[in-house]
Design an enzyme around this catalytic site. Structure first.
Site, PDB file in Angstrom:
ATOM      1  N   ASN A   1       0.742   4.802  -6.876  1.00 19.99           N
ATOM      2  CA  ASN A   1       0.318   3.888  -5.788  1.00 19.99           C
ATOM      3  C   ASN A   1       0.055   3.895  -4.461  1.00 19.99           C
ATOM      4  OD1 ASN A   1      -0.493   1.361  -8.269  1.00 19.99           O
ATOM      5  ND2 ASN A   1      -1.870   2.423  -7.462  1.00 19.99           N
TER       6      ASN A   1
ATOM      7  N   ASP B   1      -6.619  -5.107 -12.478  1.00 22.17           N
ATOM      8  CA  ASP B   1      -7.000  -3.812 -11.531  1.00 22.17           C
ATOM      9  C   ASP B   1      -8.365  -4.949 -11.249  1.00 22.17           C
ATOM     10  OD1 ASP B   1      -7.185  -1.663 -10.711  1.00 22.17           O
ATOM     11  OD2 ASP B   1      -8.825  -0.388 -12.099  1.00 22.17           O
TER      12      ASP B   1
ATOM     13  N   ARG C   1     -11.932  -3.823  -5.184  1.00 24.41           N
ATOM     14  CA  ARG C   1     -13.271  -4.054  -5.050  1.00 24.41           C
ATOM     15  C   ARG C   1     -13.434  -5.790  -4.834  1.00 24.41           C
ATOM     16  NH1 ARG C   1     -13.535  -1.739 -10.715  1.00 24.41           N
ATOM     17  NH2 ARG C   1     -11.113  -1.542 -10.750  1.00 24.41           N
TER      18      ARG C   1
END
Ligand code: IPE
Ligand code: IPE
Ligand code: MG
Length: 280
Positions: free
Chosen positions: A83, A35, A39
């Site tokens: 997702n 993950d 970001r």
């Protein structure tokens, strides 16, 4: 383990870390929630898909390191049933990257004797992706080293539902439906991971303290390890640190820990306690 040490330069940080790992207490199965790609990209003012691209290299390093370490199964969460909620462009880029990974990585899989498997609702994937997956699964079928499970269009709840439905279908077929009785073994052997031991170590990158519907049944007694590192930054060092941390854990499975000084694997029962009891 030997293979890993031979591939590292003596004196390097990773070589020292690898040397500190106890080969007798390796996790047999490591599962990773990869993950933080979005970001990683966001921090660089790049589009999210740039993070997914940067997340391909750590997959190679992690798979190769686990195989050389002697891990039996590595399961990587690549795409969840949830997702699909993401923008179409992002989802399509993920499929393109998966196909690129499979093509590009075949020599690495072969060199390290890794067998590829897929877990998840694969039928719902685009045809070209399924073809590429099938080709890689076939090409690595006779490899006898580590099993690399890619979890694609995977959901833990969906997996349990699929397992129960397959049990019901079988029972209807062979006429045993009226006497059918569920038990843990029957469910476990009907999951996508039927042939694998349960994960010993579950790693999640990017600091999120949640499971996100991953291997719900199988992680009942997995050791959890969450690192702030974002997946594209995850290195061999991070993996070795996770394994070292795992080896410090006291796995009790609801029982009691072994008294200090007992070698791993030695269990206490009434018989072995008799001499001590007589003395007291
Ligand atoms: C993980 O990174 C990759 C997939 C879920 C496919 P994310 O895309 O979830 O990255 P963040 O969590 O938004 O940073
Ligand atoms: C989990 O990450 C799924 C994968 C790594 C493939 P997500 O980014 O989808 O999970 P949430 O939304 O943070 O729970
Ligand atoms: Mg995420």
């Amino acid at each position: 383990m030997k293979a890993l040490l031979e591939s590292l330069r003596p004196g390097d940080k990773d070589s020292e870390l690898a040397r500190a790992i106890d080969p007798a207490r390796l996790p047999e199965h490591i599962a990773i929630i990869m993950d933080g790609n979005g970001r990683w990209a966001g921090r660089r003012f790049l589009p999210r898909v740039a993070g997914h691209k940067a997340g391909v290299a750590p997959v190679r390093v992690t798979a190769e390191t686990c195989a050389r370490l002697g891990v039996k199964v590595l399961t990587l969460f690549a795409f969840s049933v949830e997702n699909w909620k993401r923008p179409r462009h992002e989802v399509e880029t993920l499929w393109r990257l998966l196909r690129y990974y499979l093509k590009q990585e075949l020599p690495t899989l072969q060199k390290n004797d890794i067998r590829l498997q897929v877990i998840g609702r694969v039928d719902a994937l685009p045809l070209e992706v399924r073809r590429e997956l099938d080709a890689t699964i076939d090409a690595t079928f006779s490899n006898r080293g580590m099993v690399l499970n890619l979890a694609i269009n995977y959901g833990g709840r969906a997996e349990i539902v699929d397992a129960v439905n397959s049990i019901l279908d079988m029972a209807r077929l062979d006429g045993s439906i009226h006497t059918l009785k569920m038990d843990e073994d029957l469910i476990a052997t009907s999951l996508y991971t039927a042939s694998c031991p349960d994960p010993d170590l579950l790693i999640r990158t990017s600091g999120e303290m949640r499971i996100s519907n991953f291997l719900l049944w199988q992680i009942a007694y997995a050791e959890l390890y969450v690192t702030e590192t974002l997946w594209p930054d995850f290195t061999r060092t991070d993996l070795l640190l996770a394994v070292l941390e795992y080896q410090k854990r006291d796995r009790r499975y609801g029982g009691l820990s072994a008294p200090r000084g007992l070698p791993a694997g030695v269990t206490i029962n009434e018989e072995s306690l008799q001499p001590a009891l007589r003395e007291s």
